[in-house]
Design a protein around this motif. Structure first.
Motif, PDB file in Angstrom:
ATOM      1  N   UNK A  18       0.751  -1.023  -0.020  1.00  9.28           N
ATOM      2  CA  UNK A  18       0.119   0.090   0.009  1.00  9.28           C
ATOM      3  C   UNK A  18       0.738   1.136   0.000  1.00  9.28           C
ATOM      4  N   UNK A  19       1.798   1.064   0.833  1.00 10.01           N
ATOM      5  CA  UNK A  19       2.867   2.326   0.779  1.00 10.01           C
ATOM      6  C   UNK A  19       3.383   2.549  -0.530  1.00 10.01           C
ATOM      7  N   UNK A  20       3.986   1.428  -1.083  1.00  9.32           N
ATOM      8  CA  UNK A  20       4.309   1.754  -2.691  1.00  9.32           C
ATOM      9  C   UNK A  20       3.272   2.459  -3.586  1.00  9.32           C
ATOM     10  N   UNK A  21       2.268   1.722  -3.432  1.00  7.12           N
ATOM     11  CA  UNK A  21       1.030   2.198  -4.445  1.00  7.12           C
ATOM     12  C   UNK A  21       0.646   3.562  -4.136  1.00  7.12           C
ATOM     13  N   UNK A  22       0.445   4.095  -2.930  1.00  8.01           N
ATOM     14  CA  UNK A  22       0.000   5.464  -2.649  1.00  8.01           C
ATOM     15  C   UNK A  22       1.234   6.178  -2.752  1.00  8.01           C
ATOM     16  N   UNK A  23       2.543   5.782  -2.678  1.00  7.00           N
ATOM     17  CA  UNK A  23       3.571   6.689  -3.262  1.00  7.00           C
ATOM     18  C   UNK A  23       3.491   7.103  -4.702  1.00  7.00           C
ATOM     19  N   UNK A  24       3.251   6.233  -5.432  1.00  8.65           N
ATOM     20  CA  UNK A  24       3.266   6.067  -6.890  1.00  8.65           C
ATOM     21  C   UNK A  24       2.202   7.166  -7.254  1.00  8.65           C
ATOM     22  N   UNK A  25       1.058   6.888  -6.531  1.00 10.38           N
ATOM     23  CA  UNK A  25      -0.100   7.966  -6.512  1.00 10.38           C
ATOM     24  C   UNK A  25       0.397   9.477  -6.671  1.00 10.38           C
ATOM     25  N   UNK A  32      -6.355   6.467 -11.576  1.00 12.63           N
ATOM     26  CA  UNK A  32      -6.650   5.268 -11.880  1.00 12.63           C
ATOM     27  C   UNK A  32      -6.009   4.112 -10.832  1.00 12.63           C
ATOM     28  N   UNK A  33      -4.710   4.463 -10.257  1.00 11.72           N
ATOM     29  CA  UNK A  33      -4.035   3.821  -9.325  1.00 11.72           C
ATOM     30  C   UNK A  33      -4.592   3.992  -7.979  1.00 11.72           C
ATOM     31  N   UNK A  34      -5.182   5.089  -7.625  1.00 10.34           N
ATOM     32  CA  UNK A  34      -5.810   5.416  -6.513  1.00 10.34           C
ATOM     33  C   UNK A  34      -7.202   4.616  -6.455  1.00 10.34           C
ATOM     34  N   UNK A  35      -7.857   4.335  -7.579  1.00 10.83           N
ATOM     35  CA  UNK A  35      -8.968   3.821  -7.776  1.00 10.83           C
ATOM     36  C   UNK A  35      -8.604   2.146  -7.550  1.00 10.83           C
ATOM     37  N   UNK A  36      -7.524   1.653  -7.833  1.00 12.48           N
ATOM     38  CA  UNK A  36      -7.094   0.509  -7.618  1.00 12.48           C
ATOM     39  C   UNK A  36      -7.015   0.360  -6.253  1.00 12.48           C
ATOM     40  N   UNK A  38      -8.171   1.781  -3.963  1.00 10.76           N
ATOM     41  CA  UNK A  38      -9.480   2.057  -3.107  1.00 10.76           C
ATOM     42  C   UNK A  38     -10.246   0.473  -3.078  1.00 10.76           C
ATOM     43  N   UNK A  39     -10.423  -0.108  -4.530  1.00  5.77           N
ATOM     44  CA  UNK A  39     -10.684  -1.351  -4.463  1.00  5.77           C
ATOM     45  C   UNK A  39     -10.139  -2.466  -3.475  1.00  5.77           C
ATOM     46  N   UNK A  40      -8.723  -2.314  -3.280  1.00  3.68           N
ATOM     47  CA  UNK A  40      -8.138  -3.117  -2.492  1.00  3.68           C
ATOM     48  C   UNK A  40      -8.658  -2.915  -1.046  1.00  3.68           C
ATOM     49  N   UNK A  41      -8.638  -1.445  -0.493  1.00  6.80           N
ATOM     50  CA  UNK A  41      -9.284  -1.403   0.665  1.00  6.80           C
ATOM     51  C   UNK A  41     -10.622  -1.885   0.833  1.00  6.80           C
ATOM     52  N   UNK A  42     -11.523  -1.816  -0.143  1.00  5.07           N
ATOM     53  CA  UNK A  42     -12.886  -2.233   0.159  1.00  5.07           C
ATOM     54  C   UNK A  42     -13.085  -3.548   0.185  1.00  5.07           C
ATOM     55  N   UNK A  43     -12.083  -4.362  -0.501  1.00 10.15           N
ATOM     56  CA  UNK A  43     -12.335  -5.837  -0.675  1.00 10.15           C
ATOM     57  C   UNK A  43     -11.675  -6.220   0.966  1.00 10.15           C
TER      58      UNK A  43
END
Length: 138
Positions: A18-25, A32-36, A38-43
């Motif tokens: 999550x840290x890597x993804x959010x830093x990339x955002x 789109x990356x933040x939407x991904x 968000x989906x991970x958090x929702x699941x």
């Protein structure tokens, strides 16, 4: 009644991803990356932390290479943390998609800070919030 437990290394691995993804955002400004994420958090929040995509990756790619787990924790606090992350991700996504941009940046930054604390130091802010709320409720 049995308590649902998780290997403590799993949520920490998820926090690192999550840290890597959010830093990339934040670096790319990719909604789109933040939407991904968000989906991970929702699941993780709805189906349970053990059924999130990052938990699946930990289960099939990381855990087989590690020694047997010696520490487990109740799954409820990390699941609550996923809900908190989902809140910030939705707010960030709203900021990136409809504005204002500062909302997207701030909410993503808050989620990134919490994920980094968990990944780097094993300190889960959402888990601590859960415990405080449980104590306050009695």
């Amino acid at each position: 009644m049995t308590v649902d437990t998780v290997d403590v290394r799993g949520p920490r691995f998820g926090a690192a991803l999550t840290t890597v993804v959010l830093a990339a955002v934040l670096i790319t400004g990719s909604g789109w990356l933040l939407a991904f994420q968000t989906l991970v958090f929702a699941l993780g929040a709805s189906a349970g932390i053990q059924r999130s995509p990052y938990a699946w990756l930990f289960k099939v790619a990381v855990r087989p290479r590690l020694s047997a787990a010696t520490e487990f924790e109740d799954a409820a606090p990390p699941r609550f943390a996923q809900r908190v992350g989902l809140f910030f991700a939705v707010a960030g996504l709203a900021g990136y998609v409809v504005g204002p941009l500062w909302l997207g940046l701030a909410a993503t930054g808050c989620a990134l800070a919490a994920a980094f604390l968990n990944a780097a130091f094993g300190y889960c802010l959402g888990c601590e919030m859960y415990l405080l709320l449980r104590r306050a409720a009695g």
